[in-house]
Design an enzyme around this catalytic site. Structure first.
Site, PDB file in Angstrom:
ATOM      1  N   CYS A   1       1.163  -1.240   0.491  1.00  0.00           N
ATOM      2  CA  CYS A   1      -0.116  -0.268   0.019  1.00  0.00           C
ATOM      3  C   CYS A   1       1.190   1.288  -0.075  1.00  0.00           C
ATOM      4  O   CYS A   1       1.706   1.312   0.729  1.00  0.00           O
ATOM      5  CB  CYS A   1      -0.808   0.137   1.467  1.00  0.00           C
ATOM      6  N   PRO A   2       0.908   2.221  -1.058  1.00  0.00           N
ATOM      7  CA  PRO A   2      -0.441   2.356  -1.628  1.00  0.00           C
ATOM      8  C   PRO A   2      -0.135   1.831  -3.291  1.00  0.00           C
ATOM      9  O   PRO A   2      -1.526   2.020  -3.755  1.00  0.00           O
ATOM     10  CB  PRO A   2      -1.047   3.930  -1.492  1.00  0.00           C
TER      11      PRO A   2
END
Length: 75
Positions: A14-15
């Site tokens: 992430c992200p």
């Protein structure tokens, strides 16, 4: 499920899977399906939130041996 484009985001955290999916969806036309492969467990929650926020539909998701597959339909 049939899809028009595939994004391999395995090994990314992430992200990055969401950012790459956003870029890929922007290059597609309305109604097309993007298949995303990811290994980040947080991506399950991220893709659900991404669908709600962007209006792109999460039409399917699955998990197999710690690998997640998402199918996003371009709005």
């Amino acid at each position: 499920m049939e899809f028009h484009k595939e994004l391999d985001a395995r090994g990314l955290n992430c992200p990055l899977p969401i950012l790459k999916a956003k870029k890929a969806l922007a290059e597609m036309t309305s109604g097309e399906i993007l298949r995303v492969l990811a290994t980040d467990p947080g991506s399950v929650r991220d893709f659900q939130a991404f669908a709600r926020q962007t209006g792109n539909e999460l039409v399917g998701q699955s998990e197999n041996d710690k690998e997640f597959t998402f199918f996003m339909k371009r709005k």
